[in-house]
Structures are given as structure tokens and as C-alpha cells.
Design an enzyme around this catalytic site. Structure first.
Site, PDB file in Angstrom:
ATOM      1  N   SER A   1      18.057 -66.725 -37.256  1.00 45.34           N
ATOM      2  CA  SER A   1      17.802 -67.600 -36.113  1.00 45.34           C
ATOM      3  C   SER A   1      17.596 -69.028 -36.619  1.00 45.34           C
ATOM      4  O   SER A   1      17.152 -69.229 -37.757  1.00 45.34           O
ATOM      5  CB  SER A   1      16.527 -67.155 -35.393  1.00 45.34           C
TER       6      SER A   1
ATOM      7  N   TYR B   1       7.344 -64.607 -35.362  1.00 45.36           N
ATOM      8  CA  TYR B   1       8.796 -64.440 -35.182  1.00 45.36           C
ATOM      9  C   TYR B   1       9.566 -65.362 -36.128  1.00 45.36           C
ATOM     10  O   TYR B   1      10.482 -64.933 -36.831  1.00 45.36           O
ATOM     11  CB  TYR B   1       9.178 -64.730 -33.732  1.00 45.36           C
TER      12      TYR B   1
HETATM   13  N1  LIG Z   1      18.009 -65.139 -27.598  1.00 46.46           N
HETATM   14  C1  LIG Z   1      17.748 -66.078 -28.496  1.00 46.46           C
HETATM   15  O1  LIG Z   1      17.392 -67.232 -28.149  1.00 46.46           O
HETATM   16  C2  LIG Z   1      17.926 -65.793 -29.968  1.00 46.46           C
HETATM   17  C3  LIG Z   1      18.031 -66.894 -30.835  1.00 46.46           C
HETATM   18  C4  LIG Z   1      18.165 -66.658 -32.194  1.00 46.46           C
HETATM   19  C5  LIG Z   1      18.186 -65.365 -32.682  1.00 46.46           C
HETATM   20  N2  LIG Z   1      18.091 -64.316 -31.820  1.00 46.46           N
HETATM   21  C6  LIG Z   1      18.098 -62.953 -32.396  1.00 46.46           C
HETATM   22  O2  LIG Z   1      19.222 -62.255 -31.907  1.00 46.46           O
HETATM   23  C7  LIG Z   1      18.929 -60.847 -31.884  1.00 46.46           C
HETATM   24  C8  LIG Z   1      19.283 -60.301 -30.519  1.00 46.46           C
HETATM   25  O3  LIG Z   1      18.468 -60.931 -29.556  1.00 46.46           O
HETATM   26  P1  LIG Z   1      18.868 -61.081 -28.024  1.00 46.46           P
HETATM   27  O4  LIG Z   1      18.501 -62.448 -27.641  1.00 46.46           O
HETATM   28  O5  LIG Z   1      20.231 -60.589 -27.804  1.00 46.46           O
HETATM   29  O6  LIG Z   1      17.770 -60.106 -27.392  1.00 46.46           O
HETATM   30  P2  LIG Z   1      17.745 -59.103 -26.140  1.00 46.46           P
HETATM   31  O7  LIG Z   1      18.681 -59.542 -25.081  1.00 46.46           O
HETATM   32  O8  LIG Z   1      16.309 -58.930 -25.826  1.00 46.46           O
HETATM   33  O9  LIG Z   1      18.320 -57.733 -26.763  1.00 46.46           O
HETATM   34  C9  LIG Z   1      17.578 -57.041 -27.725  1.00 46.46           C
HETATM   35  C10 LIG Z   1      18.268 -55.719 -28.046  1.00 46.46           C
HETATM   36  O10 LIG Z   1      17.501 -55.062 -29.071  1.00 46.46           O
HETATM   37  C11 LIG Z   1      17.015 -53.798 -28.589  1.00 46.46           C
HETATM   38  N3  LIG Z   1      15.659 -53.594 -29.111  1.00 46.46           N
HETATM   39  C12 LIG Z   1      14.555 -54.359 -28.854  1.00 46.46           C
HETATM   40  N4  LIG Z   1      13.493 -53.811 -29.454  1.00 46.46           N
HETATM   41  C13 LIG Z   1      13.920 -52.694 -30.096  1.00 46.46           C
HETATM   42  C14 LIG Z   1      13.275 -51.690 -30.864  1.00 46.46           C
HETATM   43  N5  LIG Z   1      11.962 -51.705 -31.069  1.00 46.46           N
HETATM   44  N6  LIG Z   1      14.025 -50.685 -31.377  1.00 46.46           N
HETATM   45  C15 LIG Z   1      15.353 -50.621 -31.142  1.00 46.46           C
HETATM   46  N7  LIG Z   1      16.022 -51.543 -30.419  1.00 46.46           N
HETATM   47  C16 LIG Z   1      15.297 -52.561 -29.890  1.00 46.46           C
HETATM   48  C17 LIG Z   1      17.060 -53.928 -27.065  1.00 46.46           C
HETATM   49  O11 LIG Z   1      17.215 -52.681 -26.406  1.00 46.46           O
HETATM   50  P3  LIG Z   1      15.919 -51.780 -25.962  1.00 46.46           P
HETATM   51  O12 LIG Z   1      14.993 -52.715 -25.248  1.00 46.46           O
HETATM   52  O13 LIG Z   1      16.485 -50.689 -25.122  1.00 46.46           O
HETATM   53  O14 LIG Z   1      15.339 -51.247 -27.233  1.00 46.46           O
HETATM   54  C18 LIG Z   1      18.316 -54.769 -26.872  1.00 46.46           C
HETATM   55  O15 LIG Z   1      19.478 -53.957 -26.987  1.00 46.46           O
HETATM   56  C19 LIG Z   1      17.456 -60.706 -32.265  1.00 46.46           C
HETATM   57  O16 LIG Z   1      17.338 -60.375 -33.621  1.00 46.46           O
HETATM   58  C20 LIG Z   1      16.907 -62.098 -32.012  1.00 46.46           C
HETATM   59  O17 LIG Z   1      15.789 -62.372 -32.812  1.00 46.46           O
HETATM   60  C21 LIG Z   1      17.955 -64.495 -30.479  1.00 46.46           C
END
Ligand SMILES: NC(=O)c1ccc[n+]([C@@H]2O[C@H](COP(=O)([O-])OP(=O)(O)OC[C@H]3O[C@@H](n4cnc5c(N)ncnc54)[C@H](OP(=O)(O)O)[C@@H]3O)[C@@H](O)[C@H]2O)c1
Length: 317
Positions: free
Chosen positions: A147, A160
Site C-alpha cells: 500500500s 495497518y
Molecule cells: N482500498 C484501499 O484503499 C487499499 C489501498 C491500498 C492497499 N489496499 C490493500 O488491498 C488489499 C485488498 O483490499 P480491498 O480494498 O480490496 O478490501 P476489501 O474490499 O475489504 O476486500 C477484502 C477481501 O479480503 C477478504 N478478507 C478480509 N479479512 C479476511 C480474513 N480475516 N480472512 C480471509 N479473508 C479476509 C474479504 O472477504 P471476507 O470479508 O469474506 O473475508 C474480501 O474478499 C488489502 O491487502 C488492502 O490492505 C487497499
């Protein structure tokens, strides 16, 4: 059914976090290129929906596997499952990750430790287990979700951001160790992206979520996918994120922390964003809302609901 691409028919991708946001968009890109998929998340019903959708659209094998990566045993269970199935995983995507908004002195210790388990320990465990097999096979690719937050201290999202600094450093070191092994390690650094992440992190009322333009999960996933396929070591997604990373480095940690803090403060904007425009991420929120209501009868929306990753046993967290 969309185009049937048979180029990667013998390749299996293990992708965590596949039901929402960036992970869901990555799953679609792999499926469109003919990769078979093992998809991991906690919500078994959403996983099944996504698996059915991808199988129908792209004619690839999709295996949904409900596991909670907050649990230290989950990575080994996932690995053992693929071994039992006789699946050789040639691409690993560690996408699942969470954050928690709030002053460090006020957030729950268990929540912080769960985030460290998910973002660091489970990622390291899956990487160790599958990387050994990739080296033995003489080929493989790993994509780690870092990130922009891993390049600067982030007050009010401190744990985080520190976990993502780990992912960045760890991935760069592994990329170097793997350089003559025909295995590549790519770290993807998105900026703030329009997914359910902010809701799970209880960060919906902040300046960054209410007021700022966010990247789309489709664009971020495509950047990561293309870099992974080219075997690049690091990709910062989008011009704005590249500028932020450059600026954080230029001004130094103390000043950058001040700048980040302003974005993490509560917004005074009453009419700002309050839900994701990304359909799969909105479905994720609706599923969480439904589960929370079904389990507690409470109509307030929890940031996440307990999921059942082994039939008959509800694991609260
Ligand atoms: N969105 C942002 O601004 C952003 C920016 C930089 C980096 N990122 C990174 O990108 C990645 C994806 O994030 P996103 O924004 O796409 O998030 P998201 O929309 O919240 O999706 C998260 C995914 O991970 C799964 N998950 C969450 N907790 C889990 C657990 N304990 N065990 C297994 N699966 C789990 C969720 O499904 P379930 O809830 O069914 O488990 C969902 O499929 C993360 O690593 C995040 O840190 C995000």
C-alpha cells in the site's frame, strides 16, 4: 460466456481476498486469461457466488475455500487443502488485508493483533509454503498487496501502515533472493481505492474517504496484474499515488505523518461519499450487514460479521 482463453490452462492461482475490491477484480483478470483459481475469503456464500460467476463467464475451474486468515492455522490448512487436491499452485496472490482506524491508545489490542496476523503472519506463512514448492518446480509468481500507506507513517491507521511497510520490505528482499530461480515476487502499492476496506476499518467518516477522489479497484488490479505478468518487483498504481510516494520520501517521515493525519481526521463534509461505487464491494457490505443482523438481531451495521469457515462452527472475532 465470454472469450475462452486456454493459454494458462495448466496454471492454478491461489488468491486470498477474492470476494470484494481489488481481489475480486484480480480474480476476473486471471480467469479471463484462462487461469484456474482457488479463491479464499471468509464468507462462504459470497465465495460461492463469485466462483459461479467466474466459472460461467470464463469456463475455468474455480474452487472456493472459506478460511479466516485472522487464525494462525489458516495458511497451513489452505496449503494442505491444495496438496490433498493435487493442485500445484504456480501463482500466489496475497490480497486479503484489513486496517483499523482510530487513535492507537483507543483501538482494541486484539483487533491490532488480528490485523498483524492477517496482513503479516498469514501472508508470510502462505508465501513460505508456496514459495518452497515454486522453487522446487522451477517456476512461479507471487503478488503481494502492499500500500501507499507502507511508505509513510499514518497516524490514526498506525498498525495497518506499519504492516504494509513490512510487506514492502519483505517482498523486495524475496524478489532479490529469487532472481536466479525463475520465480518472481511483485509488490503492488495502491493508493486509497474505492472498496469496502474503509467500512471494515471504521474509517468511513474520514476526510480521505468522504472527500478525496479514490482509485478504482479495476485500475489497481490491472496495474498489479500486468506488473506480475512482466515479473516486475514493484508497482505503484496510478500517477497520484506515485506522486504521494515521492512526496513522502522527499519531506521525510515527520512531515509526511502530519500530512497523512489531516486525511485521517473526521470530515466535516456532510454530503461526502458514504458507500463504494464498486458493485462487488457493495455486495460485500450488504452481505456483512445481513450476517450481522441475522446473528445479533441488531440493525446497526458492524464493520464485519463473524464467518463460518468450517461447517457447523461459528468462529467469532
Ligand atoms: N482500498 C484501499 O484503499 C487499499 C489501498 C491500498 C492497499 N489496499 C490493500 O488491498 C488489499 C485488498 O483490499 P480491498 O480494498 O480490496 O478490501 P476489501 O474490499 O475489504 O476486500 C477484502 C477481501 O479480503 C477478504 N478478507 C478480509 N479479512 C479476511 C480474513 N480475516 N480472512 C480471509 N479473508 C479476509 C474479504 O472477504 P471476507 O470479508 O469474506 O473475508 C474480501 O474478499 C488489502 O491487502 C488492502 O490492505 C487497499
Amino acid at each position: 460466456m465470454e472469450k475462452m482463453n486456454t493459454t494458462n490452462r495448466n496454471d492454478y492461482v491461489l488468491l486470498t481476498g477474492a470476494t470484494s475490491g481489488i481481489g475480486y477484480e484480480l480474480a476476473k483478470l486471471f480467469a479471463a486469461d484462462g487461469f484456474h483459481l482457488i479463491l479464499v475469503a471468509r464468507n462462504a456464500e459470497r465465495l460461492q457466488e463469485v466462483a459461479d460467476e467466474l466459472k460461467t463467464r470464463y469456463s475455468v475451474e474455480v474452487t472456493p475455500l472459506s478460511k479466516d486468515l485472522f487464525l494462525p492455522s489458516a495458511a497451513r490448512e489452505i496449503y494442505d487443502f491444495t496438496k490433498r487436491m493435487g493442485i500445484e499452485v504456480s501463482v500466489l496472490v496475497n490480497d486479503a488485508g484489513q486496517g483499523q482506524w482510530g487513535p492507537f491508545v483507543e483501538t482494541e489490542l486484539q483487533r491490532d493483533l488480528d490485523i498483524i496476523q492477517l496482513n503479516i503472519s498469514s501472508l508470510v506463512s502462505l508465501t513460505k509454503l508456496y514459495l518452497r514448492d515454486m522453487v522446487a518446480m522451477g517456476r512461479g509468481k507471487i503478488l503481494q498487496l502492499g500500500s501507499e500507506a507502507g511508505t509513510t507513517p499514518v497516524p490514526l491507521l498506525s498498525v495497518y501502515a506499519a504492516t504494509k511497510a513490512f510487506v514492502l520490505s519483505f517482498s523486495a528482499a524475496l524478489a532479490n533472493e529469487m532472481k536466479d530461480k525463475n520465480v518472481t515476487v511483485t509488490v503492488l502499492l495502491p493508493g486509497a481505492t474505492d472498496t469496502d476496506f474503509f467500512h471494515k476499518a471504521e474509517q468511513e467518516d474520514t476526510v480521505i474517504y468522504k472527500e478525496e477522489k479514490l482509485s478504482s479497484p479495476e485500475e489497481v488490479a490491472l496495474d498489479g496484474y500486468q506488473a506480475l505478468m512482466k515479473g516486475e518487483n514493484k508497482i505503484i498504481s496510478g500517477a497520484k499515488t506515485k506522486y504521494h510516494v515521492w512526496m513522502a520520501d522527499f519531506v521525510g517521515a515527520k512531515m509526511s505523518a502530519e500530512n497523512m493525519r489531516k486525511k485521517m481526521e473526521p470530515s466535516r463534509e456532510a454530503d461526502g461519499r458514504d458507500e463504494s461505487a464498486h458493485e462487488a464491494s457493495r455486495k460485500e457490505r450488504a452481505a456483512i450487514r445481513e450476517k450481522t443482523n441475522a446473528l445479533s438481531g441488531d440493525s446497526s451495521i458492524g464493520n464485519q460479521a463473524p464467518y463460518d469457515d468450517s461447517p457447523g462452527e461459528i468462529k467469532p472475532f
